[in-house]
Design a protein around this motif. Structure first.
Motif, PDB file in Angstrom:
ATOM      1  N   UNK A   1      46.244  12.309  86.284  1.00 36.13           N
ATOM      2  CA  UNK A   1      46.536  11.661  84.787  1.00 36.13           C
ATOM      3  C   UNK A   1      47.652  12.956  84.343  1.00 36.13           C
TER       4      UNK A   1
ATOM      5  N   UNK B   1      47.350  24.227  73.325  1.00 33.05           N
ATOM      6  CA  UNK B   1      48.882  24.549  73.231  1.00 33.05           C
ATOM      7  C   UNK B   1      49.864  23.378  73.555  1.00 33.05           C
ATOM      8  N   UNK B   2      49.510  22.718  74.289  1.00 34.82           N
ATOM      9  CA  UNK B   2      50.494  21.616  74.797  1.00 34.82           C
ATOM     10  C   UNK B   2      50.402  20.122  74.171  1.00 34.82           C
TER      11      UNK B   2
ATOM     12  N   UNK C   1      56.356  19.817  81.576  1.00 24.07           N
ATOM     13  CA  UNK C   1      55.862  21.154  82.067  1.00 24.07           C
ATOM     14  C   UNK C   1      55.876  21.026  83.419  1.00 24.07           C
TER      15      UNK C   1
ATOM     16  N   UNK D   1      44.743  24.351  76.806  1.00 22.25           N
ATOM     17  CA  UNK D   1      45.919  23.314  77.106  1.00 22.25           C
ATOM     18  C   UNK D   1      46.025  22.262  76.230  1.00 22.25           C
TER      19      UNK D   1
ATOM     20  N   UNK E   1      49.191  21.834  86.813  1.00 23.23           N
ATOM     21  CA  UNK E   1      48.588  22.596  87.524  1.00 23.23           C
ATOM     22  C   UNK E   1      47.650  21.842  88.590  1.00 23.23           C
ATOM     23  N   UNK E   2      46.951  20.877  88.045  1.00 21.45           N
ATOM     24  CA  UNK E   2      46.128  19.973  88.894  1.00 21.45           C
ATOM     25  C   UNK E   2      46.767  19.304  89.627  1.00 21.45           C
TER      26      UNK E   2
ATOM     27  N   UNK F   1      51.912  18.049  80.648  1.00 16.73           N
ATOM     28  CA  UNK F   1      51.080  19.025  80.058  1.00 16.73           C
ATOM     29  C   UNK F   1      50.734  20.075  81.152  1.00 16.73           C
ATOM     30  N   UNK F   2      50.936  21.451  81.021  1.00 18.73           N
ATOM     31  CA  UNK F   2      50.762  22.436  81.800  1.00 18.73           C
ATOM     32  C   UNK F   2      49.330  22.219  82.871  1.00 18.73           C
ATOM     33  N   UNK F   3      48.306  21.735  82.260  1.00 14.59           N
ATOM     34  CA  UNK F   3      46.934  21.697  82.974  1.00 14.59           C
ATOM     35  C   UNK F   3      47.222  20.440  84.065  1.00 14.59           C
TER      36      UNK F   3
ATOM     37  N   UNK G   1      43.948  37.139  91.386  1.00 15.00           N
ATOM     38  CA  UNK G   1      43.507  36.864  89.970  1.00 15.00           C
ATOM     39  C   UNK G   1      42.863  38.237  89.351  1.00 15.00           C
TER      40      UNK G   1
ATOM     41  N   UNK H   1      54.101  29.404  85.765  1.00 10.43           N
ATOM     42  CA  UNK H   1      53.461  30.137  87.031  1.00 10.43           C
ATOM     43  C   UNK H   1      52.108  30.540  86.482  1.00 10.43           C
ATOM     44  N   UNK H   2      51.251  30.133  87.374  1.00  9.34           N
ATOM     45  CA  UNK H   2      49.824  30.447  87.280  1.00  9.34           C
ATOM     46  C   UNK H   2      49.723  32.076  87.437  1.00  9.34           C
ATOM     47  N   UNK H   3      48.666  32.431  87.200  1.00 12.44           N
ATOM     48  CA  UNK H   3      48.312  33.909  87.481  1.00 12.44           C
ATOM     49  C   UNK H   3      48.456  34.124  88.950  1.00 12.44           C
ATOM     50  N   UNK H   4      47.598  33.146  89.678  1.00 12.70           N
ATOM     51  CA  UNK H   4      47.803  33.203  91.233  1.00 12.70           C
ATOM     52  C   UNK H   4      49.074  33.110  91.615  1.00 12.70           C
TER      53      UNK H   4
ATOM     54  N   UNK I   1      47.733  31.723  77.317  1.00 14.64           N
ATOM     55  CA  UNK I   1      47.262  31.585  78.907  1.00 14.64           C
ATOM     56  C   UNK I   1      47.536  32.701  79.357  1.00 14.64           C
TER      57      UNK I   1
ATOM     58  N   UNK J   1      56.648  31.604  76.961  1.00 14.88           N
ATOM     59  CA  UNK J   1      55.345  30.503  77.318  1.00 14.88           C
ATOM     60  C   UNK J   1      55.206  29.844  75.980  1.00 14.88           C
TER      61      UNK J   1
ATOM     62  N   UNK K   1      52.627  35.425  82.224  1.00 14.99           N
ATOM     63  CA  UNK K   1      53.026  35.064  83.600  1.00 14.99           C
ATOM     64  C   UNK K   1      54.538  34.666  83.441  1.00 14.99           C
TER      65      UNK K   1
END
Ligand code: FES
Ligand code: FES
Lengths: 152, 728
Positions: free
Chosen positions: B245, A26-27, B220, A23, B277-278, B272-274, B664, B425-428, A36, B211, B348
């Motif tokens: 964060x 990428x981001x 994001x 990430x 997701x978190x 950001x994507x992370x 997954x 979307x996540x893979x899940x 991803x 993506x 995804x």
């Protein structure tokens, strides 16, 4: 601040140290060739070279990347470029989404083993999923690349 | 023949004052009368929007269909270039936005080439004719003395002029009423092997998938959806998410009860994507799970199986199966059970959307850009002209990306936060909130007469219909969902096709080759079972079952051709060495199926050692009419083998209390290179109209494997995946 060396260039990033390298690339830094696919180390779409070896960047916290030489699909190495040429000759990609990862895994394999056997190709390349099913071409392109390199 | 009606011609080409000095052939408006009942044809279609010739000779050809690996950007444009006598090296491909002026753009049903081949040819031929006229005029010679060749117009005297140099002259010329098309023997690109126009960009990380789209100020977003299909949000607590964060805000995404409406949920917006997701994982949401919380796939399979073990709704009846069974020398029955599948494209679902005031711009990997445009405009309550859909590369689609629910989600979020956003979307998410391939039970009963010929065939099936996604409560197959069983061209005097009830408890959608997966499986495996029962060789038996050469009567414009069906089957068997000595423990299984108007057979060589299945070789033979790009067809067959093997080996989506149990690639596995067989593809030479390629290779794979396993082990596997039987 974490200093990353990606494709020969240094980048300073100020991020959560647990953020996976994927990430950050990428981001934060903005190289989007690294993909991803699963986020769980299962598909290989996010492969990058770390000191010449393929790693799933979705599994590598960015804090552990300091001082490492990272190469992404946008980078240039002899094996990567040779493989890309072979990929074009075999018209490997379908959708192409997995191909950055496939090429990085293949590059890593050739970095460590210039003459992989069929079983070694299968073993190494099974780290990556291609949902479009380009496996026969991937195999063909790798073998061809090795042949070409051995010729020259 | 496809009919083109010219309803509005302004009669001349109008050069549009481009900065590049280019010529856009843009003034001819055609309307296509409907020639294909499954196709909605838009009233406006401007074919010459597809061609832009620049003064420097570069030729920009527009691809109106989405590229998801099937090579459509190359195949469609190469047809124009061929008729135009253009130099392929000067061609650049531009992706069309989602707009009805390009005609229907739904990239599904394996129909892009099938429906657009003639039109693309006409476009190319029209441009060529105009360029010839322009050159002839400038030389004051009859047009008949000029011809086009490799980006030049050449006069019989030998003088020549490049296409680019004709742009200015061509601008004011009339569009010819009728143009002659090339004779197939003169095709330069069609029927040959052209590498993908995108091969380099797809190998160096520079191709922009959805993506990968980045726009200034873009945030994001990740969405937490209700674990049970169609459940709703009761309450949520965003405090923990906001502490992560990078998380900026949390908004609710509305649930819209439409086929392509968002499922609804809570979105976390981040830098950001992370972080998104978190933040999403940190959300505390209470759900109203709704009625689908009772969905348990094991019980459900029992229910639909019971439904096919009793008389159903008769879809087709020929002769009398009752008589056939009562007078049979031998009758056999079998029940086949196949689970739900998820598409799991490598990329995804995702979309970048920027809503600003009344207007909205979208960048997304969508198979149906016009549906995306319509849904977004509806959501924003604005005119479609205010919505721009930019189609990116698709990292696989397989039908999933024909449903633009994720685009509407991004629209809702962009509107709510007042700025651009990328939903990821996540893979899940992808595996747990899909539009699933249907789950099915099929019961078959066959009667054999004293000669071992099939005298009766009963095929009864129950599966939740795709119709349920469009109309809640639908619980019987739609007519087209029964067709691949009804139209089976077997020469059997007594046949009956019945359907049973099946309620849907998840969103049901189309997945590469759709209902042909279960039908192709049951029909091919049962034919093999009958052959065994009759004590006959499966190949000979099947050829007899198909019977004499004829065109099977169907409601379609294209027909099953039993001669083609037998030919692909025989050829696949021959290529695979069927009947010849094989390595110890190896056997070949066969399957043949007609779908998307293509006739395809597979001969699959397997072994089973220590209980472990290995697929060694697959021989595919495909008759898809005129082959446009042989390498693409070959690639699609290779891909179909792997796709078919993935579903045969591992494909299974199950639900417990309405929640999908897979999440997954560890528990929804894909075939990997170590298990990939050697694949050989033969394309039957044909000048018939082109037919489908992307999907029809899939349905033959699983039954051919199962038939081969039977020959090796004597065990018949009537349910998939084979991992359930410990074979892989
Ligand atoms: S995204 Fe890293 S392995 Fe799949
Ligand atoms: S080329 Fe599409 S996933 Fe590999």
């Amino acid at each position: 601040m974490i200093t990353l060396k990606i494709n020969g260039k240094e980048h300073e990033v100020d991020v959560d140290p647990t953020m996976p390298l994927l990430w950050v690339i990428r981001d934060i830094i903005g190289y989007t060739g690294t993909k991803f696919g699963c986020g769980k180390g299962l598909c290989g779409a996010c492969m990058v070279l770390m000191d010449g070896n393929a790693v799933n960047s979705c599994q590598m916290p960015v804090s552990a990347m300091e001082g490492k030489e990272i190469i992404t699909i946008e980078g240039k190495t002899e094996n990567l470029q040779a493989l890309q040429k072979s990929w074009a000759e075999f018209n490997v990609p379908q959708c192409g989404f997995c191909q950055s990862g496939q090429l990085i895994t293949a590059t890593s394999m050739l970095n460590n083993n210039p003459n992989p056997s069929e079983a070694e190709i299968n073993g190494n390349m099974s780290r990556n999923i291609c949902r479009c099913g380009t496996y026969t071409r991937i195999k063909g392109a790798i073998k061809h690349c090795v042949e070409q390199k051995n010729k020259s | 023949m496809e009919q083109i009606k010219n309803i509005s011609r302004r009669g001349f080409l109008k050069g549009i004052g481009l900065a590049s000095g280019g010529l856009i052939l843009a003034s001819t408006v055609y309307s296509f009368t409907s020639f294909d009942s499954e196709e909605e044809i838009s009233s406006e279609f401007n074919p010459n929007l597809f061609v832009q010739l620049n003064a420097d000779g570069t030729l920009i050809l527009v691809a109106s269909r989405s590229e998801m690996g099937q090579g459509v950007r190359t195949s469609l444009t190469s047809v124009i270039a061929d008729e135009m006598e253009a130099d392929w090296d000067k061609v650049m491909v531009k992706q069309a936005t989602g707009d009805s002026k390009y005609g229907n753009q739904n990239t599904d049903g394996s129909k892009s080439v099938r429906l657009l081949f003639q039109k693309m040819r006409q476009m190319g031929a029209t441009v060529k004719t105009v360029l010839i006229t322009a050159a002839a005029k400038s030389w004051s010679v009859p047009a008949a003395e000029c011809k086009a060749e490799n980006h030049f117009i050449i006069h019989t005297s030998g003088k020549k002029i490049g296409f680019g140099d004709l742009v200015d002259l061509a601008k004011d010329l009339e569009v010819p009423e009728k143009v002659a098309l090339k004779s197939p023997k003169d095709f330069k690109y069609i029927g040959k092997t052209l590498p993908s126009i995108d091969v380099v960009n797809l190998s160096n990380g520079s191709a922009v998938f959805g993506l990968d789209k980045r726009i200034p100020d873009m945030k994001y977003a990740a969405i937490k959806h209700c674990p049970v299909a169609h459940g709703t949000v009761k309450s949520f607590d965003k405090a923990a998410a906001l502490k992560i964060q990078g998380v900026i805000e949390v908004v609710e995404v509305p649930k819209i009860n439409k086929a392509f409406g968002p499922l609804g949920g809570i979105a976390v917006i981040a830098t950001n994507t992370w972080a998104a997701f978190k933040g999403r994982d940190a959300l505390a949401v209470e759900w109203e799970n709704g009625t689908n919380a009772s969905y348990n796939s094991e019980n459900y399979m029992e229910t639909i199986t019971a439904n096919v073990h009793k008389p159903g709704h008769v879809e087709k009846s020929v002769g009398s199966v009752d008589d056939a069974f009562s007078s049979a020398n031998k009758s056999i029955e079998a029940t086949y059970q196949l689970p739900h599948l998820a598409h799991a494209p490598m990329e995804v679902p995702n979309a970048v959307v920027s809503v600003s005031g009344d207007t909205c711009e979208v960048w997304a990997p969508v198979q149906s850009p016009q549906a995306a445009r319509r849904e977004v405009a509806n959501f924003l309550n604005t005119d479609q002209s205010n919505v721009t859909i930019n189609v990116t590369f698709l990292g696989g689609g397989f039908g999933r990306k024909a449903k633009p629910d994720f685009v509407v989600e991004a629209t809702a979020i962009s509107k709510a936060i007042g700025g651009p956003v990328q939903v990821v979307w996540s893979r899940e998410d992808d595996i747990q909130h899909s539009y699933y391939h249907t789950v099915s039970a099929q019961y078959m009963k066959g009667a054999l007469d004293s000669n071992g010929n099939v005298s009766g065939w009963l095929h009864r099936f129950a599966f939740p219909t795709i119709g349920s996604t469009f109309k809640a409560g639908s619980n019987l197959p739609q007519a087209w969902e029964a067709r691949s069983a009804k139209d089976v061209p077997y020469d059997i005097p007594n046949m009956q096709i019945e359907t049973g009830k099946a309620d849907a408890h998840v969103r049901i959608g189309w997945l590469r080759s759709v209902i042909n997966i279960p039908h192709g499986f049951a029909i091919n495996v049962f034919a093999d079972e009958l052959a065994h029962e009759a004590g006959k060789d499966p190949l000979d038996f099947r050829l007899d079952l198909i019977g004499k050469d004829r065109l099977q009567e169907t409601k379609d414009a294209y027909k099953y051709d039993t001669a083609k069906l037998k030919h692909v089957l025989k050829t696949a068997a021959k290529n695979a060495g069927y009947g010849k000595p094989l390595p110890e423990g190896h056997e070949i299984g066969l399957a043949v199926h007609y779908s998307f108007y293509s006739h395809i057979a597979a001969a699959v060589e397997v072994s089973v050692k220590d209980g472990q299945l290995k697929v060694h070789r697959v021989h595919m033979v495909v008759n898809c009419g005129t082959a446009i790009n042989k390498d693409t067809i070959k690639a699609q067959m290779e891909g179909s083998v792997i796709f078919g093997m993935s579903l045969a080996f591992y494909g299974k989506i199950t639900a417990k209390d309405g929640v999908i149990e897979q999440s997954n690639f560890h528990n929804y596995q894909m075939l990997r290179i170590k298990d990939a067989p050697e694949i050989h593809v033969e394309i039957v030479e044909s000048n018939d109209k082109p037919t489908g390629v992307g999907e029809p290779g899939v349905p033959v794979i699983a039954p051919a494997i199962v038939n081969a396993i039977f020959k090796v082990t004597g065990k018949r596997y009537r349910s998939l995946p084979l991992s359930d039987h410990g074979l892989v």
